[in-house]
Structures are given as C-alpha cells and as structure tokens.
Design an enzyme around this catalytic site. Sequence first.
Site, PDB file in Angstrom:
ATOM      1  N   HIS A 181      -3.976  -2.770   0.073  1.00 22.98           N
ATOM      2  CA  HIS A 181      -4.242  -4.162  -0.301  1.00 22.98           C
ATOM      3  C   HIS A 181      -5.221  -4.717   0.736  1.00 22.98           C
ATOM      4  CE1 HIS A 181      -0.298  -4.843  -2.804  1.00 22.98           C
ATOM      5  NE2 HIS A 181      -0.956  -3.741  -3.154  1.00 22.98           N
ATOM      6  N   HIS A 196      -3.553   4.001  -1.572  1.00 23.65           N
ATOM      7  CA  HIS A 196      -3.695   2.692  -2.219  1.00 23.65           C
ATOM      8  C   HIS A 196      -3.463   1.614  -1.164  1.00 23.65           C
ATOM      9  CE1 HIS A 196      -3.049  -0.816  -4.596  1.00 23.65           C
ATOM     10  NE2 HIS A 196      -1.737  -0.807  -4.462  1.00 23.65           N
ATOM     11  N   SER A 198       6.700   2.124  -5.783  1.00 22.42           N
ATOM     12  CA  SER A 198       6.682   1.534  -7.133  1.00 22.42           C
ATOM     13  C   SER A 198       5.366   1.836  -7.848  1.00 22.42           C
ATOM     14  CB  SER A 198       6.894   0.026  -7.033  1.00 22.42           C
ATOM     15  OG  SER A 198       5.897  -0.541  -6.211  1.00 22.42           O
ATOM     16  N   GLU A 199       4.361   2.293  -7.093  1.00 22.86           N
ATOM     17  CA  GLU A 199       3.070   2.652  -7.710  1.00 22.86           C
ATOM     18  C   GLU A 199       2.973   4.168  -7.941  1.00 22.86           C
ATOM     19  OE1 GLU A 199       1.221   0.714  -9.135  1.00 22.86           O
ATOM     20  OE2 GLU A 199       0.997  -1.187  -8.052  1.00 22.86           O
ATOM     21  N   GLY A 235       0.843  -1.188   0.000  1.00 24.54           N
ATOM     22  CA  GLY A 235       0.000   0.000   0.000  1.00 24.54           C
ATOM     23  C   GLY A 235       0.876   1.234   0.000  1.00 24.54           C
ATOM     24  N   ASN A 236       0.321   2.350  -0.402  1.00 22.10           N
ATOM     25  CA  ASN A 236       1.089   3.590  -0.432  1.00 22.10           C
ATOM     26  C   ASN A 236       0.176   4.807  -0.377  1.00 22.10           C
ATOM     27  OD1 ASN A 236       0.525   3.227  -3.451  1.00 22.10           O
ATOM     28  ND2 ASN A 236       2.048   1.639  -3.034  1.00 22.10           N
ATOM     29  N   HIS A 262      -5.671  -7.160  -6.931  1.00 17.82           N
ATOM     30  CA  HIS A 262      -4.571  -6.337  -6.441  1.00 17.82           C
ATOM     31  C   HIS A 262      -4.961  -5.541  -5.187  1.00 17.82           C
ATOM     32  CE1 HIS A 262      -1.459  -2.947  -7.534  1.00 17.82           C
ATOM     33  NE2 HIS A 262      -1.430  -3.278  -6.264  1.00 17.82           N
TER      34      HIS A 262
HETATM   35 ZN   LIG Z   1      -0.439  -2.438  -4.690  1.00 20.76          ZN
END
Ligand SMILES: [Zn+2]
Length: 217
Positions: free
Chosen positions: A96, A94, A74-75, A28-29, A159
Amino acid sequence: MEISEYRQQVFDTTLALVDIQLIRLSAGNVSQRLPDGNFVITPSAILYKNMDPRDIVIIDSDGNIVEGDKKPSSEKALHLDIYKSRDDINAVVHTHSVYSIAFSTVDMELPLVCVELISVGGPVPVMKYVCPGLPEVGQEAAKFFADRPRLKSLLMKNHGMVAVGKNLDDAYQNAYKTEIGAEVYHLALQTGRTPQALTDEQVQEILSRYQKPKESK
Ligand SMILES: [Zn+2]
C-alpha cells in the site's frame, strides 16, 4: 531447501519492505512459489513488526492451508491468480505504498519517465477498482500480467500496487522501482511542466544495452 528456509525468505523480504516503508503496519503481503507447487505467504492481519517466521503460512494452489497456525493473507487470491497467469513468476509483493496509490486514485498510469519504470516493463497500468480481498482482485490483476509478458508491476485503483519477480529479491526490487518511478513522476508534475517520457528509440537503446539475451527454454 527446507520449508523453514522458504518461510524465512518471505519473512526477511517482508521486513525489508517494512524497512523501506513500502509495507506499513499490516498492509501489504508477500509470497513465493515452492518447487512442489504450493506457496509460502504472509499471514493475515498481523503487525509485521511482531511477526515470527513461524507465522508464515503454506497454502496450495486453491488457497487451502497446508501448514501453519495462522490464517493466510486475505489477498491470497491476488497472489494465486497472478502465479497462474505466468510460469516465470515465482514471487509476488503487494504494497500500500503511497505514491503508487496516489496515481491509482486519479487513474494515471506511470509513463516511462525513468529507467526504473523500463525495468518493470512500464508504462505501469492501473487496474479497475475491486474491493480488497475479493477473488475478483486476482482475476483482474492476472489479466494484465497474462496480456503483457514483460510487465512486472501494476497499480490497483484506490488500493495499492502489486509487483512480481522471478524470485523474492526480484519482486522486492520491482516493487521498489515502481514506487521510485511514482515518486519521480509526482515530483516532476509539481514543477507545473509536463514530464517527458523516454522515447521508443531511447527505450530500445537502453534495453539493447542492459537486457540479457533471452534464455532458451
Ligand atoms: Zn491490499
């Protein structure tokens, strides 16, 4: 406000999401838009429980590092493309989170089974599968937010989920509301009966009671 304060806000929101188990380990981010057009975003591949506010990275709208020692999430393309899709979006979360992922795997959108899903502009759709981290994740997600100006969250097939807001607290709440909606829908389906979504009339009644008048631009 100093950059360090924006960093601290992203740090605090991320840990708040860890507290309610929407974010686990390093999955997550979180990001927010800065007044100068750059963005504050969580670092890549860090166990959030070990994160320091100084690990939070500043990037420009092309994803280049402006400030910070760590690699950005990475997202980052997911975040940046969503910001480009709507100028009312100033924060992106974001996760999961498991109920959201579960419904994404069976391609089931979240119908308006509770008030939480109305406030995120539901029914909450599912975007097609794209390998996590590819730029295409952002392009696909951004289309949904551009096409539906009231939409505040989206399930990402096999995802996770992405939620947006006018600020970090709003994006945090919209992620939480989406996961609550997914959990409610899941529990209702366990009864074996068909969960009933709120009707258009009921939705309009709720919106007219609780929606603030639109601010003029
Ligand atoms: Zn993700």
